[in-house]
Design an enzyme around this catalytic site. Structure first.
Site, mmCIF file in Angstrom:
data_model
loop_
_atom_site.group_PDB
_atom_site.id
_atom_site.type_symbol
_atom_site.label_atom_id
_atom_site.label_comp_id
_atom_site.label_asym_id
_atom_site.label_seq_id
_atom_site.Cartn_x
_atom_site.Cartn_y
_atom_site.Cartn_z
ATOM 1 N N MET A 68 4.608 3.315 2.093
ATOM 2 C CA MET A 68 5.809 3.129 2.901
ATOM 3 C C MET A 68 6.191 4.421 3.599
ATOM 4 O O MET A 68 6.239 5.489 2.994
ATOM 5 C CB MET A 68 6.946 2.641 1.976
ATOM 6 C CG MET A 68 8.271 2.474 2.684
ATOM 7 S SD MET A 68 8.213 1.177 3.953
ATOM 8 C CE MET A 68 9.385 1.834 5.134
ATOM 9 N N HIS A 89 -1.911 6.260 8.620
ATOM 10 C CA HIS A 89 -1.040 5.184 9.094
ATOM 11 C C HIS A 89 0.434 5.521 8.821
ATOM 12 O O HIS A 89 1.268 5.463 9.736
ATOM 13 C CB HIS A 89 -1.438 3.876 8.402
ATOM 14 C CG HIS A 89 -0.603 2.696 8.767
ATOM 15 N ND1 HIS A 89 -0.998 1.772 9.704
ATOM 16 C CD2 HIS A 89 0.615 2.293 8.333
ATOM 17 C CE1 HIS A 89 -0.051 0.850 9.822
ATOM 18 N NE2 HIS A 89 0.935 1.135 8.997
ATOM 19 N N GLU A 90 0.734 5.883 7.586
ATOM 20 C CA GLU A 90 2.134 6.163 7.253
ATOM 21 C C GLU A 90 2.627 7.390 8.014
ATOM 22 O O GLU A 90 3.758 7.434 8.487
ATOM 23 C CB GLU A 90 2.321 6.350 5.746
ATOM 24 C CG GLU A 90 1.820 5.197 4.878
ATOM 25 C CD GLU A 90 2.278 3.828 5.301
ATOM 26 O OE1 GLU A 90 3.355 3.704 5.910
ATOM 27 O OE2 GLU A 90 1.541 2.844 5.041
ATOM 28 N N GLY A 108 0.802 -1.222 0.000
ATOM 29 C CA GLY A 108 0.000 0.000 0.000
ATOM 30 C C GLY A 108 0.836 1.273 0.000
ATOM 31 O O GLY A 108 0.636 2.153 -0.833
HETATM 32 N N1 B3K Z 1 5.990 -0.550 6.587
HETATM 33 C C1 B3K Z 1 5.413 -0.731 5.284
HETATM 34 C C2 B3K Z 1 5.366 -2.153 4.845
HETATM 35 C C3 B3K Z 1 6.598 -2.646 4.241
HETATM 36 C C4 B3K Z 1 6.386 -4.031 3.664
HETATM 37 C C5 B3K Z 1 7.650 -4.642 3.219
HETATM 38 N N2 B3K Z 1 7.415 -5.916 2.578
HETATM 39 C C6 B3K Z 1 4.052 -0.149 5.188
HETATM 40 C C7 B3K Z 1 3.321 0.009 6.445
HETATM 41 O O1 B3K Z 1 3.003 -0.919 7.151
HETATM 42 O O2 B3K Z 1 3.059 1.121 6.805
HETATM 43 ZN ZN ZN Z 2 2.720 0.251 8.871
#
Ligand code: B3K
Ligand code: ZN
Length: 844
Positions: free
Chosen positions: A251, A285-286, A249
């Site tokens: 990062m 969320h991010e 989704g």
């Molecule tokens: N931290 C990233 C997810 C990364 C996935 C790597 N395979 C998105 C999130 O959870 O916010």
């Molecule tokens: Zn996350």
């Protein structure tokens, strides 16, 4: 492949003082120069100097200015180094245009972008690519692209170059770089201490009119995190970039979040209400990761839930505040049961904090994320809102700048509240879904509930210990009044009783209100009592759950005994659905039937082998019965839910549309698609257009609309994803695999694009009876494509393998077919580590 264990954790032998990168961009020959100051780590055992590095072409390496010749392995390099601090320099060459795994530095539609979590930085340069090594980064980007971005703040730029500096020490997985001919939708936010932050959403030219909603969501998130968690933003600039080719989704890279374009671009014409809500949640969320993930990160990847569970929990709180808390809770539980429960109860089951892995990317799961968030919700319920806030303040104060562990997290709660959380910690180490059963007793004015818990064995864990369960309970009088308001019972034993006195008549219990613990509640109750709760419960979740239980029971009888639809339930439900005082979004949820995945679980739990065709037939028959019984009510409900004001994706309007469209689906069963066609023709937003199209496909009356839709949207990649997905998801099961197969023949089936691949293959797996077609055609089509995609993109392939996780629940014929496909995948020469681990676990 090598297995990594939590118990083997050792700190890295050096600390990194700072990192300087110079990246000279070229599609097939990007040069990356690094200058890194290493200082011996006094807290680490002695070890040889090893830097991760994969698929890198080393041009030059030097220590303190002297060239060195390190030993290169497929995983990295080893080198003799001085005993004190030293300067490491290297230059490598990489080919982003050839990178279809979408990990490391790659290209998407002509732009450069990166994805480093979990272990992608090692595909950019040699580095200790582990989350407990944190450093400040200075990055110089060289290239002709108009826009060149990295983490932190911009420091300087000139013709063909730009420089960025990130003052916050971070692990390499949070590194990001973007370059391309992008345009921005600008914004601004003033923090509560009065600092002005420049905001941008960067997109490809042509998409700039789809950024306004995301920008507002970002500002709302920044404000919410200040107000609710006291967390302020900490750089001068915050950039978001939309990328078409992306494995997940979005990062949370420091100051430079990179998004799958489907999770940020929005407009009323091209996005549904559900898209808008999801975009708002993902942006939040991010952004929230800036504190829970970036300022406080994870010591190692086993601690992933430390940032993910907490951040999912925070984004669900945000959505609850922005929209309806009850509706959000019910939707989350539907999702948990559809995705996390099957995972926790099958061959892929693992604890919220796994203890070993081969490929960490395979552990970005519903268990780590969603069950991880449930665990935090339970903790908050147990300690109360005030103590939760105290513990969080302490967490930020004590661990800012740390790479922390679950032990650190729980210690903060113990210190802030004085509680002993030793038993609670089992939620992090014990896998599987606890089953909770309950009996009641009433004598001499005392009402007693006796609970028993047990967790069935899961891979690697045959014995389970009792967990701490917060069980929220309310009691109602037979006349419908609440005599005991919501009370949280804290269950810690395998069997435990709780009494309430002063109750002259036997009350009706409302148990596990708000779904206060992620368990399977086993309780045989008379349908009258369920209908009573459906009518009277003050807890919205349990009101919905009462109806859901009745629906499950009804479908169970239809599937296993050939019974007819439960008209008493349909009539009781009608009272709720027609109650204009209730939120339309809640009423829409009341109309949704148990998912196929939920029914498979229920049948399996009761020792019945699920027959996908029978499940489908029963569900169809029940929907038809609802439509017929409500034939007079349906037009009135649609009229009531009509929206006349200009489109807005807010909770109120989208709730009305959700109700109207749930009703339209029932109406279509009576009129063959007449009303749906009328809605399709009149639609001026994607929510109305797409749900009408969905109804037309289910009715087999889609030919005209489908062609019109394609003609209208053929140039919009994201809308065409919906077109691909819907045809497979909404078609009758007997056509699903054929239709999916035909779609893969199209020139615009760009299978290397994860969104397009998932649109077809993910939807096939969602068409339950279609995927499980008796002849195995669904399994074979998917396996063929997984084998093909693995050569390019192991991560997306591995993730999709999980659709086979319930294979052992089906009849022997289907099991044999699925097993054969899994074995065919496993036997593929050169299979990736990602997929090897997945199929091995699935077959074990
Ligand atoms: N931290 C990233 C997810 C990364 C996935 C790597 N395979 C998105 C999130 O959870 O916010
Ligand atoms: Zn996350």
């Amino acid at each position: 492949p090598q297995t990594i264990y939590l118990k083997d954790y050792t700190p890295f032998g050096w600390q990194v003082a700072d990192v300087h990168l110079t990246v000279a961009l070229a599609p097939n020959a990007t040069r990356v120069k690094s200058r890194i100051h290493f200082v011996p780590n006094p807290n680490a055992p002695e070890q040889e100097f090893f830097l991760h590095g994969e698929e890198l072409n080393l041009i030059r390496a030097a220590i303190d200015g002297e060239e060195v010749a390190p030993e290169i392995t497929p995983q990295g390099l080893r080198c003799k180094v001085p005993s004190g601090p030293f300067l490491w320099e290297s230059e490598v060459e990489i080919a982003p245009a050839e990178n279809f795994a979408l990990e490391g530095l790659y290209m998407s539609n002509g732009m450069y972008c990166t994805q480093c979590e979990a272990e992608g930085f090692r595909k950019i340069t040699y580095y200790p690519d582990r989350p407990d090594v944190m450093a400040t980064f200075t990055v110089r980007i060289e290239g002709d692209e108009k826009v060149k971005l990295s983490n932190g703040n911009p420091t300087d730029s000139g013709e063909g170059w730009a420089e960025w500096h990130d003052p916050w020490p971070k692990p390499a997985y949070l590194f990001a770089l973007v370059a391309g001919d992008l345009v921005n939708h600008p914004g601004e936010f003033t923090t509560r201490s009065g600092k002005t932050v420049e905001l941008n959403i960067w997109v490809r030219p042509g998409d700039e009119d789809k950024c306004a909603f995301g920008m507002e969501a970002l500002k709302a998130s920044m404000k919410w995190d200040e107000e609710v968690y006291g967390r302020e933003y900490d750089l001068d600039i915050f950039n978001i970039v939309a990328v078409d080719d992306f494995n997940m989704g979005a990062m949370e890279n420091k100051g430079l979040n990179i998004f799958n374009s489907s999770c940020v671009l929005a407009s009323p014409e091209t996005s549904t209400d559900a898209n808008f809500e999801r975009i708002e949640a993902i942006i939040a969320h991010e952004y929230f990761h800036n504190w829970t993930g970036n300022r406080i990160t994870c010591r190692d990847w086993f601690q992933l839930c430390l940032k993910e569970g907490l951040t999912v929990f925070r984004d669900s709180q945000f959505t609850s505040d922005m929209r309806s808390a009850e509706v959000k809770r019910i939707s989350d539980v539907i999702d948990l049961r559809a995705r996390q429960f099957p995972e926790d109860q099958g061959p892929l089951s693992h604890p919220v904090r796994p203890e070993s892995f081969q490929e960490i990317n395979n552990f970005y799961t519903a268990t780590v994320y969603e069950k991880g968030a449930e665990v935090i919700g339970m903790l908050k319920r147990l300690v109360g809102d005030e103590d939760y806030a105290k513990a969080l303040d302490l967490y930020f104060e004590r661990h800012d700048g740390d790479a922390a562990t679950i032990e650190d997290w729980l210690k903060v709660f113990e210190d802030a509240t004085g509680r002993d959380l030793a038993q609670f910690k089992r939620w992090y180490s014990q896998s599987g879904t606890p089953h909770l059963s309950v009996t009641e007793d009433h004598a001499d004015g005392v009402y007693t509930l006796t609970f028993k818990q047990h967790t069935p064995p899961t891979p690697g864990q045959s014995e389970k210990a009792p967990q701490v369960l917060p069980i929220a309970v309310g009691l109602l009088n037979p006349n419908g009044d609440e005599v005991v308001p919501t009370t949280v019972l804290e269950m810690t034993e395998a069997e435990q009783s709780f009494s309430f006195d002063g109750l002259s008549s036997k009350p009706v219990p409302s148990i596990l209100r708000g779904f206060s613990a992620p368990v399977v509640l086993e309780r045989e109750t008379a349908p009258e009592e369920k209908r009573f709760l459906l009518a009277h419960d003050t807890d919205a979740f349990n009101r919905w759950e009462a109806s859901r239980d009745l629906a499950r029971a009804c479908l169970y009888a239809m599937i296993t005994e050939g019974a007819g639809p439960d008209t008493a339930w349909i009539d009781a439900l009608e009272q709720v659905v027609r109650d204009a005082d209730l939120d339309p979004a809640f009423r829409a949820l009341m109309l949704s039937l148990p998912t196929q995945s939920e029914l498979v679980q229920m049948l399996h739990a009761r020792g019945v082998t699920p027959d996908p065709d029978a499940i489908y037939a029963a569900t169809e028959a029940l929907k038809n019965a609802m439509a017929e019984r409500w034939s007079a009510l349906l037009p009135a409900l649609r009229e009531e839910s009509a929206v006349t004001a200009a489109y807005s994706p807010d909770a109120e309007q989208s709730g009305k549309r959700a109700l109207g469209n749930a009703v339209l689906a029932l109406q279509t069963r009576l009129d063959g698609g007449k009303a749906a066609q009328a809605q399709y023709d009149a639609a001026d937003n994607m929510t109305m257009q797409l749900s009408a199209l969905s109804c037309l496909i289910s009715a087999g009356a889609e030919e005209t609309a489908l062609a019109a839709f394609e003609a209208q949207w053929k140039d919009d990649r994201l809308v065409m994803d919906k077109w691909f997905a819907l045809q497979v998801a909404a078609t009758a099961p007997e056509n699903a695999a054929t239709r999916a197969g035909a779609l893969t023949e199209r020139a615009d089936f760009d299978w290397k694009n994860p969104n397009r691949f998932r649109a077809v293959m993910g939807s096939l797996a969602m068409n339950h009876a279609g995927f499980h077609a008796k002849d195995g055609s669904g399994y074979k089509l998917l396996a063929d494509w997984l084998i093909r995609l693995d050569e390019k993109n192991p991560q997306t392939t591995a993730r999709m393998c999980s659709v086979f996780q319930t294979w052992k629940r089906y009849d022997t014929q289907r099991q044999a077919l699925m097993q054969a496909e899994l074995e065919r995948i496993a036997a593929k020469p050169g299979l990736s580590r990602d997929v090897t681990e997945m199929v091995t676990r699935l077959l074990s």
